[in-house]
Scaffold this motif. Structure first.
Motif, mmCIF file in Angstrom:
data_model
loop_
_atom_site.group_PDB
_atom_site.id
_atom_site.type_symbol
_atom_site.label_atom_id
_atom_site.label_comp_id
_atom_site.label_asym_id
_atom_site.label_seq_id
_atom_site.Cartn_x
_atom_site.Cartn_y
_atom_site.Cartn_z
ATOM 1 N N PHE A 135 -24.687 38.926 11.195
ATOM 2 C CA PHE A 135 -25.864 38.482 11.931
ATOM 3 C C PHE A 135 -26.982 38.137 10.958
ATOM 4 O O PHE A 135 -26.918 38.435 9.763
ATOM 5 N N TRP A 136 -28.012 37.476 11.492
ATOM 6 C CA TRP A 136 -29.212 37.146 10.731
ATOM 7 C C TRP A 136 -30.431 37.478 11.579
ATOM 8 O O TRP A 136 -30.357 37.480 12.808
ATOM 9 N N VAL A 137 -31.555 37.729 10.920
ATOM 10 C CA VAL A 137 -32.786 38.012 11.639
ATOM 11 C C VAL A 137 -33.944 37.293 10.963
ATOM 12 O O VAL A 137 -34.020 37.213 9.740
ATOM 13 N N GLN A 138 -34.836 36.731 11.767
ATOM 14 C CA GLN A 138 -36.036 36.056 11.301
ATOM 15 C C GLN A 138 -37.229 36.674 12.015
ATOM 16 O O GLN A 138 -37.358 36.575 13.240
ATOM 17 N N GLY A 157 -44.479 34.295 19.486
ATOM 18 C CA GLY A 157 -44.476 35.484 18.640
ATOM 19 C C GLY A 157 -43.182 36.261 18.688
ATOM 20 O O GLY A 157 -43.187 37.500 18.675
ATOM 21 N N ALA A 158 -42.058 35.557 18.715
ATOM 22 C CA ALA A 158 -40.752 36.211 18.888
ATOM 23 C C ALA A 158 -40.105 36.582 17.554
ATOM 24 O O ALA A 158 -40.308 35.915 16.532
ATOM 25 N N ILE A 159 -39.308 37.612 17.582
ATOM 26 C CA ILE A 159 -38.371 37.917 16.511
ATOM 27 C C ILE A 159 -37.035 37.290 16.895
ATOM 28 O O ILE A 159 -36.635 37.339 18.064
ATOM 29 N N CYS A 160 -36.358 36.644 15.939
ATOM 30 C CA CYS A 160 -35.148 35.872 16.252
ATOM 31 C C CYS A 160 -33.914 36.471 15.572
ATOM 32 O O CYS A 160 -33.947 36.801 14.386
#
Length: 500
Positions: free
Chosen positions: A73-76, A114-117
């Motif tokens: 997975f990845w997170v931004q 303002g989301a975390i992806c």
């Protein structure tokens, strides 16, 4: 069927093509993957975050099985604000591409809201390897139901670990991941608050003959004469295959790797006709989309390009024009010739090792079609322009030849899928269903409103997952409007902390 959408369909098949010389487009997907790898190194090229791995359960429905495996997975989080939502891009039938953490419509919305992806790669695709190999015994753990449970486990874990339990979760997906996005909202409403479902087939069907019908209708928009000439070319092709002398001439005409002869099986000829039809199916499905930002090849080839070839004033016969289209696609995908034999088609799909380039997704997706969905794009309709030489049996036999599965298994799987998920009758809210009416997959999608809080957007003139790609000036007005509608519902459902 990326990131992004089964949508971001790059030609990772270029290595497949070089090795096998076979048609790179099959069953509405690129062989080897539905979407592809970035043109160069993930993180350094695009400024995207690096990959991480989550300890995922192998079997969510057997409490006695405690085996886990590393899911990629990845997170931004650079846009994230306190109480901002959690955006999750659902992976599909190919390697995930982290460029989608820097571009795409959802990233623009993430910045606004303002989301975390997160991007979660689908089990058995890319580098997410739950089992030592791709044998039939291993593939028993590959299903949409297990994939949804993966999502539930991952989201529950990540929101707890990152103190996001009070944040609203929104899932995004295109094509098969679009189906997963809608199904996840239906099956796990306590985890996901809203979903965007783009170009998603919502009904499993064994004989997807309507796919070729939509291809015909889409070509007809460009030129009715184009459709007539495609039909004439296929009539001539079918006649030539019945005449040994004429069949020999097809090798040079269509740049075949081997001659057509009495040594060829019926399936060889069926595979040839299906591969040539696939040239038109591919271009129609992705007509004028924006896959180029990922490095996709031949995105400048459109419906108009093909129809110009098929209708341009010349002394060429319809069959010769049909061959010119094939030559164009071979050149665009760096293939010297077309290997049309059934054996050459099966060979990479029969590979059960993770080490081979073809293990990126072709075998796995074929298994899912044979056990859950069907989706076989046949020539069985009388209202389509191709020779009726790739019937349902052509595809059903592949399930037997690759996995030892009978048609009864396929039929039962399709029935179970529609019963479990509800087809077009699923009762949901907080979902936007988006389709393009040029895209053949819209024939299996939800294109009519499912209530005030489950709108459907059918985009006139748009292709597969076109709403998900980065914006550009040349996007048609209908696509631009669809994005405004999607954003309206996101703003309505997400709440007050979205920017005014």
């Amino acid at each position: 069927m990326h990131s992004p959408p089964v949508l971001a369909f790059l030609l990772i098949a270029s290595s497949w093509n070089a090795a096998y010389g076979s048609s790179h487009f099959f069953q509405g997907k690129y062989r080897g993957s539905l979407k592809g790898l970035p043109a160069s190194n993930h993180s350094t090229s695009y400024g995207a975050p690096g990959e991480q791995y989550f300890p995922q359960k192998l079997d969510h429905f057997n409490e006695a099985n405690v085996t886990t495996w590393p899911q990629r997975f990845w997170v931004q989080d650079k846009f994230h604000k306190p109480k901002g939502p959690v955006f999750v891009m659902i992976g599909g039938e190919g390697p995930e591409n982290p460029i989608w953490l820097t571009q795409g419509q959802w990233i623009g919305w993430a910045e606004k809201f303002g989301a975390i992806c997160f991007i979660l790669e689908h089990r058995f695709y890319g580098k997410s390897h739950p089992t030592p190999d791709l044998s039939v015994e291993s593939l028993q753990f590959l299903s949409s139901e297990q994939a949804l449970a993966d999502l539930a486990n991952f989201i529950t874990n990540q929101t707890a670990a990152r103190n996001l339990k009070d944040s609203k979760v929104v899932t995004f997906g295109g094509s098969y991941p679009g189906s997963l996005s809608a199904w996840f909202r239906s099956k796990y409403p306590h985890i996901v608050h809203a979903a965007i479902s783009s170009s998603a087939p919502m009904v499993a069907v064994e004989d997807f003959a309507d796919y070729a019908v939509v291809v015909k209708n889409s070509l007809n928009r460009s030129s009715p004469q184009c459709v007539q000439n495609v039909q004439a070319a296929n009539d001539a092709l079918q006649a030539a295959l019945k005449n040994p002398d004429s069949a020999k001439k097809l090798q040079d005409l269509f740049q075949l790797c081997t001659p057509v002869s009495n040594e060829n099986s019926k399936k060889d000829l069926e595979n040839l006709v299906e591969s040539l039809a696939g040239n038109f199916m591919e271009v129609v499905q992705y007509n004028r989309d924006n896959r180029a930002f990922e490095g996709a090849q031949a995105t400048n080839i459109t419906i108009d390009t093909l129809c110009d070839i098929m209708t341009h004033d010349s002394t060429d016969t319809a069959l010769q024009r049909y061959a010119r289209v094939n030559s164009l696609l071979l050149s665009a995908t760096s293939q010297e010739c077309l290997n049309f034999t059934y054996e050459s088609f099966l060979e990479p799909l029969a590979n059960t090792e993770w080490t081979d380039e073809t293990s990126a997704g072709g075998r796995q997706w074929t298994y899912q079609t044979c056990t859950e969905f069907g989706f076989f794009q046949t020539s069985d309709s009388n209202n389509q322009p191709f020779a009726p030489m790739f019937p349902l049996k052509f595809f059903v036999d592949q399930c037997r030849d690759l996995f030892g599965l009978s048609e009864e298994v396929l039929k039962n799987g399709i029935t179970e899928t529609n019963t479990y998920y509800g087809g077009r009758d699923l009762k949901v809210d907080h979902i936007v269903f988006v389709n393009g009416d040029i895209d053949p997959w819209h024939a299996l999608g939800i294109t009519k409103r499912h209530g005030h809080n489950a709108p459907a957007v059918l985009i006139k003139g748009a292709a597969h997952c076109s709403d998900m790609y980065p914006s550009r000036d040349e996007d048609i007005p209908e696509v631009k409007l669809a994005r405004v509608i999607i954003e309206f519902f996101l703003r309505k459902w997400i709440g007050w902390f979205a920017e005014a």
